[in-house]
Design a protein around this motif. Structure first.
Motif, PDB file in Angstrom:
ATOM      1  N   THR A  25       0.996  -1.137  -0.141  1.00 18.04           N
ATOM      2  CA  THR A  25      -0.080   0.080   0.006  1.00 18.04           C
ATOM      3  C   THR A  25       0.924   1.331  -0.056  1.00 18.04           C
ATOM      4  OG1 THR A  25      -1.673  -1.028   1.191  1.00 18.04           O
ATOM      5  CG2 THR A  25      -1.863   1.351   1.218  1.00 18.04           C
ATOM      6  N   LEU A  26       0.863   1.932  -0.907  1.00 20.24           N
ATOM      7  CA  LEU A  26       1.361   3.528  -1.020  1.00 20.24           C
ATOM      8  C   LEU A  26       0.450   4.674  -1.015  1.00 20.24           C
ATOM      9  CD1 LEU A  26       3.435   2.488  -4.319  1.00 20.24           C
ATOM     10  CD2 LEU A  26       4.018   1.841  -1.912  1.00 20.24           C
ATOM     11  N   ALA A  27       1.130   5.626  -0.408  1.00 16.65           N
ATOM     12  CA  ALA A  27       0.489   6.912  -0.286  1.00 16.65           C
ATOM     13  C   ALA A  27       0.486   7.594  -1.803  1.00 16.65           C
ATOM     14  CB  ALA A  27       1.247   7.773   0.788  1.00 16.65           C
ATOM     15  N   VAL A  28      -0.855   7.790  -2.305  1.00 10.53           N
ATOM     16  CA  VAL A  28      -0.807   8.656  -3.623  1.00 10.53           C
ATOM     17  C   VAL A  28      -0.152  10.016  -3.422  1.00 10.53           C
ATOM     18  CG1 VAL A  28      -2.460   9.416  -5.133  1.00 10.53           C
ATOM     19  CG2 VAL A  28      -2.892   7.375  -4.059  1.00 10.53           C
ATOM     20  N   GLU A  29       0.528  10.381  -4.825  1.00  7.56           N
ATOM     21  CA  GLU A  29       1.100  11.739  -4.701  1.00  7.56           C
ATOM     22  C   GLU A  29       0.581  12.002  -6.273  1.00  7.56           C
ATOM     23  OE1 GLU A  29       5.263  14.169  -4.170  1.00  7.56           O
ATOM     24  OE2 GLU A  29       5.220  11.743  -4.685  1.00  7.56           O
ATOM     25  N   GLU A  30      -0.106  13.233  -6.038  1.00  8.27           N
ATOM     26  CA  GLU A  30      -0.519  13.801  -7.654  1.00  8.27           C
ATOM     27  C   GLU A  30      -0.430  15.453  -7.323  1.00  8.27           C
ATOM     28  OE1 GLU A  30      -4.609  12.468  -8.244  1.00  8.27           O
ATOM     29  OE2 GLU A  30      -4.116  10.420  -8.628  1.00  8.27           O
ATOM     30  N   PRO A  31      -0.465  16.021  -8.619  1.00 12.12           N
ATOM     31  CA  PRO A  31      -0.322  17.474  -8.407  1.00 12.12           C
ATOM     32  C   PRO A  31      -1.641  17.993  -8.285  1.00 12.12           C
ATOM     33  CG  PRO A  31      -0.409  16.532 -10.813  1.00 12.12           C
ATOM     34  CD  PRO A  31      -0.234  15.288  -9.910  1.00 12.12           C
ATOM     35  N   LEU A  32      -1.647  19.247  -7.823  1.00  8.14           N
ATOM     36  CA  LEU A  32      -2.985  20.042  -7.553  1.00  8.14           C
ATOM     37  C   LEU A  32      -2.464  21.407  -8.076  1.00  8.14           C
ATOM     38  CD1 LEU A  32      -5.953  20.502  -6.451  1.00  8.14           C
ATOM     39  CD2 LEU A  32      -4.812  21.348  -4.340  1.00  8.14           C
ATOM     40  N   GLU A  33      -3.193  22.087  -9.037  1.00  7.08           N
ATOM     41  CA  GLU A  33      -3.032  23.215  -9.357  1.00  7.08           C
ATOM     42  C   GLU A  33      -4.063  24.164  -8.799  1.00  7.08           C
ATOM     43  OE1 GLU A  33      -3.641  25.915 -13.357  1.00  7.08           O
ATOM     44  OE2 GLU A  33      -2.881  23.873 -13.810  1.00  7.08           O
ATOM     45  N   ILE A  34      -3.639  25.093  -8.246  1.00  7.89           N
ATOM     46  CA  ILE A  34      -4.225  26.105  -7.382  1.00  7.89           C
ATOM     47  C   ILE A  34      -4.770  27.301  -8.130  1.00  7.89           C
ATOM     48  CG2 ILE A  34      -4.872  27.422  -5.255  1.00  7.89           C
ATOM     49  CD1 ILE A  34      -3.079  25.374  -3.873  1.00  7.89           C
ATOM     50  N   ARG A  35      -6.084  27.601  -8.344  1.00  9.38           N
ATOM     51  CA  ARG A  35      -6.273  28.915  -9.361  1.00  9.38           C
ATOM     52  C   ARG A  35      -6.890  29.595  -8.640  1.00  9.38           C
ATOM     53  NH1 ARG A  35      -8.205  25.920 -15.058  1.00  9.38           N
ATOM     54  NH2 ARG A  35      -6.311  24.823 -15.758  1.00  9.38           N
ATOM     55  N   VAL A  36      -6.882  31.110  -8.853  1.00 10.55           N
ATOM     56  CA  VAL A  36      -7.798  32.050  -8.101  1.00 10.55           C
ATOM     57  C   VAL A  36      -8.507  32.713  -9.029  1.00 10.55           C
ATOM     58  CG1 VAL A  36      -8.079  34.008  -6.745  1.00 10.55           C
ATOM     59  CG2 VAL A  36      -6.382  32.271  -6.052  1.00 10.55           C
ATOM     60  N   SER A  37      -9.811  32.749  -9.185  1.00  8.04           N
ATOM     61  CA  SER A  37     -10.575  33.411 -10.269  1.00  8.04           C
ATOM     62  C   SER A  37     -10.314  32.835 -11.741  1.00  8.04           C
ATOM     63  CB  SER A  37     -10.636  34.827 -10.077  1.00  8.04           C
ATOM     64  OG  SER A  37     -11.248  35.273  -8.950  1.00  8.04           O
ATOM     65  N   GLY A  38      -9.834  31.587 -12.030  1.00 11.04           N
ATOM     66  CA  GLY A  38      -9.481  31.313 -13.228  1.00 11.04           C
ATOM     67  C   GLY A  38      -7.896  31.200 -13.472  1.00 11.04           C
ATOM     68  N   GLU A  39      -7.167  32.213 -12.724  1.00 11.93           N
ATOM     69  CA  GLU A  39      -5.816  32.262 -12.881  1.00 11.93           C
ATOM     70  C   GLU A  39      -4.689  31.536 -12.249  1.00 11.93           C
ATOM     71  OE1 GLU A  39      -4.502  34.328 -15.201  1.00 11.93           O
ATOM     72  OE2 GLU A  39      -6.684  34.863 -15.906  1.00 11.93           O
ATOM     73  N   PRO A  40      -3.994  30.718 -12.656  1.00 14.19           N
ATOM     74  CA  PRO A  40      -3.060  29.831 -12.009  1.00 14.19           C
ATOM     75  C   PRO A  40      -2.161  30.581 -10.878  1.00 14.19           C
ATOM     76  CG  PRO A  40      -3.027  29.475 -14.508  1.00 14.19           C
ATOM     77  CD  PRO A  40      -3.797  30.777 -14.318  1.00 14.19           C
ATOM     78  N   LEU A  41      -2.302  29.942  -9.820  1.00 13.37           N
ATOM     79  CA  LEU A  41      -1.400  30.477  -8.757  1.00 13.37           C
ATOM     80  C   LEU A  41      -0.161  29.662  -8.398  1.00 13.37           C
ATOM     81  CD1 LEU A  41      -0.919  32.715  -6.603  1.00 13.37           C
ATOM     82  CD2 LEU A  41      -2.400  31.508  -5.120  1.00 13.37           C
ATOM     83  N   ALA A  42      -0.402  28.248  -8.335  1.00 10.72           N
ATOM     84  CA  ALA A  42       0.580  27.372  -7.814  1.00 10.72           C
ATOM     85  C   ALA A  42       0.072  26.055  -8.105  1.00 10.72           C
ATOM     86  CB  ALA A  42       1.002  27.547  -6.248  1.00 10.72           C
ATOM     87  N   VAL A  43       1.313  25.051  -8.435  1.00 11.10           N
ATOM     88  CA  VAL A  43       1.020  23.722  -8.344  1.00 11.10           C
ATOM     89  C   VAL A  43       1.793  22.936  -7.307  1.00 11.10           C
ATOM     90  CG1 VAL A  43       1.348  21.634  -9.872  1.00 11.10           C
ATOM     91  CG2 VAL A  43       0.626  23.630 -10.806  1.00 11.10           C
ATOM     92  N   THR A  44       1.096  22.236  -6.525  1.00  9.53           N
ATOM     93  CA  THR A  44       1.952  21.413  -5.653  1.00  9.53           C
ATOM     94  C   THR A  44       1.404  19.981  -5.735  1.00  9.53           C
ATOM     95  OG1 THR A  44       2.067  21.381  -3.173  1.00  9.53           O
ATOM     96  CG2 THR A  44      -0.292  21.784  -3.716  1.00  9.53           C
ATOM     97  N   MET A  45       2.571  19.118  -5.141  1.00 13.03           N
ATOM     98  CA  MET A  45       2.253  17.794  -5.150  1.00 13.03           C
ATOM     99  C   MET A  45       1.672  17.498  -3.993  1.00 13.03           C
ATOM    100  SD  MET A  45       3.399  16.945  -8.238  1.00 13.03           S
ATOM    101  CE  MET A  45       3.422  15.240  -8.144  1.00 13.03           C
ATOM    102  N   ARG A  46       0.600  16.799  -3.891  1.00 12.28           N
ATOM    103  CA  ARG A  46       0.081  16.417  -2.544  1.00 12.28           C
ATOM    104  C   ARG A  46      -0.562  15.151  -2.597  1.00 12.28           C
ATOM    105  NH1 ARG A  46      -3.767  16.309  -6.422  1.00 12.28           N
ATOM    106  NH2 ARG A  46      -5.981  16.551  -5.670  1.00 12.28           N
ATOM    107  N   THR A  47      -0.921  14.744  -1.407  1.00 11.49           N
ATOM    108  CA  THR A  47      -1.974  13.574  -1.382  1.00 11.49           C
ATOM    109  C   THR A  47      -3.472  14.042  -1.545  1.00 11.49           C
ATOM    110  OG1 THR A  47      -0.326  12.410   0.344  1.00 11.49           O
ATOM    111  CG2 THR A  47      -2.785  11.707   0.223  1.00 11.49           C
ATOM    112  N   PRO A  48      -4.131  13.523  -2.505  1.00 10.29           N
ATOM    113  CA  PRO A  48      -5.517  13.891  -2.510  1.00 10.29           C
ATOM    114  C   PRO A  48      -6.154  13.780  -1.392  1.00 10.29           C
ATOM    115  CG  PRO A  48      -4.765  12.704  -4.329  1.00 10.29           C
ATOM    116  CD  PRO A  48      -3.691  12.344  -3.404  1.00 10.29           C
ATOM    117  N   GLY A  49      -7.296  14.611  -1.132  1.00 14.78           N
ATOM    118  CA  GLY A  49      -7.989  14.962  -0.015  1.00 14.78           C
ATOM    119  C   GLY A  49      -7.824  16.160   0.628  1.00 14.78           C
TER     120      GLY A  49
END
Length: 282
Positions: A25-49
């Motif tokens: 069993t592994l911890a999932v790591e996936e990218p999350l792109e954070i946008r504000v009002s449609g504009e990209p702010l940051a992408v972070t690698m995270r565990t979903p949830g």
């Protein structure tokens, strides 16, 4: 646990025994792109949830929002460049409350944030010395060494996903007066786990987090000290070492910083006056 964990085939090797295949069993790591009002702010690698908490806490850390009423809505949308395509749940678009200024274009991260770095992409060290909306130095919280000594074990006892994978960091928020665990979050990134805790507080209108202790499962880096200060947390404790820059920031901001919190011993790097009996060492 859905996308939080996944199964993979591994070859288990033990000295003097035949190797064998097994499921792990592994911890999932996936990218999350954070946008504000449609504009990209940051992408972070995270565990979903708890993605909304993560994004909300990130905005607090960046000085974009400071109170629950500043955060309006958040919605998962299609992947980068998609026009209503398949929802990957790896892009989160945030709408701020009316009257709250969006982040300036220069706030966007120059490149993605890895699961081990919460400040990657910042153009200068001055840019990360964000001015907090809260005066941590004025917080009169006091704690006992005995209470602090209980926090690592309590944190570890509540790490449900770590028990399955052995691969996640954790951050827990505790009442300084009683030691009660208020919230715990896990993630492959230590800074993400803290952002999820801070985001939980923001969405529950609990900022600033006066009278609390933030316990983390790893080291106390500058980025974690920064996030604690931005959320108005007066005490940050870690089971491992503190970095020099974290100590400098803690001293400057009025944050009590504790490291190597193991068993009944600990190192207080900054503002020991909040810990009973530590203000006047021999």
């Amino acid at each position: 646990m859905g996308r939080i964990t996944t199964r993979r085939t591994v070859v288990r090797v033990t000295v003097d025994h035949e190797p064998r295949r097994r499921q792990d069993t592994l911890a999932v790591e996936e990218p999350l792109e954070i946008r504000v009002s449609g504009e990209p702010l940051a992408v972070t690698m995270r565990t979903p949830g708890q993605d909304v908490e993560l994004a909300a806490g990130f905005l607090v850390s960046e000085g974009i929002v400071a109170r629950g009423e500043h955060f309006h809505t958040a919605i998962h949308c299609g992947g980068p460049g998609t026009g209503g395509g398949e929802n990957t749940y790896n892009v989160l678009d945030i709408a701020l409350a009316p009257g709250i200024a969006p982040p300036p274009p220069e706030a966007a991260r120059a490149f993605y944030t890895t699961s081990s770095c919460g400040l990657c992409g910042k153009r200068s060290i001055e840019a990360v010395r964000t001015v907090s909306a809260y005066d941590v130095a004025a917080d009169t919280t006091r704690v006992t060494p005995a209470l602090l000594a209980t926090l690592p074990e309590t944190l570890r006892d509540h790490q449900a996903v770590f028990d399955k994978t052995g691969g996640l960091h954790a951050a827990g928020l505790f009442e300084a007066a009683t030691g009660e665990l208020l919230v715990l979050r896990e993630d492959v990134g230590r800074h993400n786990a803290v952002d999820k805790v801070v985001g939980w507080a923001l969405l529950n209108n609990d900022l600033p987090l006066t009278g609390t202790v933030l316990q983390v499962s790893g080291r106390a880096s500058f980025e974690l000290a920064q996030k604690a200060v931005m959320a108005g947390i007066p005490v940050l404790t870690a089971v491992s070492a503190a970095s020099s820059l974290a100590v400098d920031l803690a001293e400057e901001a009025g944050l009590t910083l504790v490291g190597f919190l193991r068993g009944e011993s600990m190192n207080i790097y900054a503002h020991p006056e909040r810990v009973d009996g530590a203000a006047s060492p021999a």
